[in-house]
Every structure is written in C-alpha cells, then in structure tokens.
Scaffold this active site. Sequence first.
Site, mmCIF file in Angstrom:
data_model
loop_
_atom_site.group_PDB
_atom_site.id
_atom_site.type_symbol
_atom_site.label_atom_id
_atom_site.label_comp_id
_atom_site.label_asym_id
_atom_site.label_seq_id
_atom_site.Cartn_x
_atom_site.Cartn_y
_atom_site.Cartn_z
ATOM 1 C CB CYS A 278 9.095 24.207 -26.660
ATOM 2 S SG CYS A 278 9.387 25.652 -27.863
ATOM 3 C CG HIS B 181 8.301 27.684 -23.181
ATOM 4 N ND1 HIS B 181 9.273 26.670 -23.097
ATOM 5 C CD2 HIS B 181 8.107 27.987 -24.465
ATOM 6 C CE1 HIS B 181 9.900 26.658 -24.101
ATOM 7 N NE2 HIS B 181 9.435 27.370 -25.082
ATOM 8 C CD GLU C 39 8.446 25.832 -19.561
ATOM 9 O OE1 GLU C 39 7.201 25.396 -19.783
ATOM 10 O OE2 GLU C 39 9.335 26.130 -20.426
HETATM 11 N N1 GLN Z 1 13.276 26.052 -32.107
HETATM 12 C C1 GLN Z 1 13.773 25.167 -30.886
HETATM 13 C C2 GLN Z 1 13.951 23.884 -31.616
HETATM 14 O O1 GLN Z 1 13.843 23.860 -32.741
HETATM 15 C C3 GLN Z 1 12.629 25.077 -29.751
HETATM 16 C C4 GLN Z 1 12.197 26.352 -29.104
HETATM 17 C C5 GLN Z 1 11.790 26.199 -27.683
HETATM 18 O O2 GLN Z 1 12.011 25.067 -27.145
HETATM 19 N N2 GLN Z 1 11.498 27.323 -26.922
HETATM 20 O O3 GLN Z 1 14.245 22.917 -31.005
#
Ligand code: GLN
Length: 203
Positions: free
Chosen positions: A82, A181, A183
């Site tokens: 992410c 995610h 994890e």
């Molecule tokens: N929206 C976050 C970003 O742009 C990422 C979100 C996340 O890691 N769950 O950094």
Amino acid sequence: MNPQINIGVLALQGAFREHIKALQALGVNALEVRLPHQLHGLAGIIIPGGESTTIGKLAVQYELIEPLRAFSAQGKPVWGTCAGAIFLSKEVGRNQPLLHLMDITVQRNAFGSQIDSFETDLAIQGVADAEHPFHCIFIRAPLIEKVGAQVRVLARLPQDGNTTNGIVAAQQGHLLATSFHPELTNDLRFHQYFLSLTERNHE
Ligand code: GLN
C-alpha cells in the site's frame, strides 16, 4: 520451516507491527528498521502501509533513502504494501519523496472516498489460485496504473462498475508491490512468497 534469516520492516510509521507478527509466525527473525545501520545483515525488507508522504518525509529525515536504494541494488528483496508500494514506485504524479526503485506508476487513493476501503478475494500468480484465493484488504488503496517491461503483473481486480481491472500486485525481480494488506489477514502465503525471493537471492 524457514531458514534463520533476518527480515526488516521499515518502522517509521504505519502497519509495521502486523508485518513483524506475520514474519515471526513464519519463524524468521523480524526486525524493526528506523536507522540506516539497521539494514546491515538483513536478507530483505518490507515497507508497510500507512501514509506514503509521512513515510517518505521520515525516510528523508532519517537519511534512509540512499541506504534503501543501495540495499535494493544488492538484489535484496524489497516489498512495499500500500503506502509502501507508493514509496517504492518510480512515479505517483505528484511531488513527494519516493525510492524510485520499481518501474511502476501508481495512482494514490485510486478508489476515492465513496469506497475508500473494501475487501475482495483474488487469485495471485505464484501465491494463491482461484480455488484458494487470497483475501485482499484495501484501505485508501493505490492502483498500479502502468508497469514497465521488466514488471510482471501478479493480480488484478476484476472489471466491474467501480473498478477498471487495475493492477494490485506486481513484481520486478526482487521487488514486490501490493495495493492491499496481506499483513491484516492470518494468511501467510504472501509473506512466504516474499521469503522465497530471499532464498532465491542466497543461491
Ligand atoms: N492512502 C495512503 C497513501 O497514499 C495509503 C494507504 C495505506 O497504506 N493503507 O499513502
């Protein structure tokens, strides 16, 4: 089950504890990384989800950008989940500190505020087949919009009204990026897959 190797998790901000737990469940030494010298002796590193601008700014402040690039240049696996995938990428279409390591263009917060979090089961190449899909949790997730020639797509969202069969998992040699995610589930298959990249590196 797994060799006694050290795997780091960048612990500047975000969901690093969950990655540590998953790695421990797989029997490896999982270490929090906040300072450059803590990269020594690691077989691979995970960059967690969180807020990519914050992770980037802190990485600049802690003088981690160049050491992380050097770590990757040794062929050691780096996996961004992410926000971590955003930080790993080459391009996000806005100005924020990035590692520029992986040849992917990422769109941050690609799902907008209406469906900013959702969960879905997906097949992932090398990790989970359609009969035993992976439960993918997306939280204000990015989409991988474009991948370079060296990048292999591991998973896409199915095309439906809301999404455009966007790429949500990709691999470029020793580099891995996921929009979701792993994890936050009890499914250790993705972490096991990451460990298999470190083994390949040892050969
Ligand atoms: N929206 C976050 C970003 O742009 C990422 C979100 C996340 O890691 N769950 O950094």
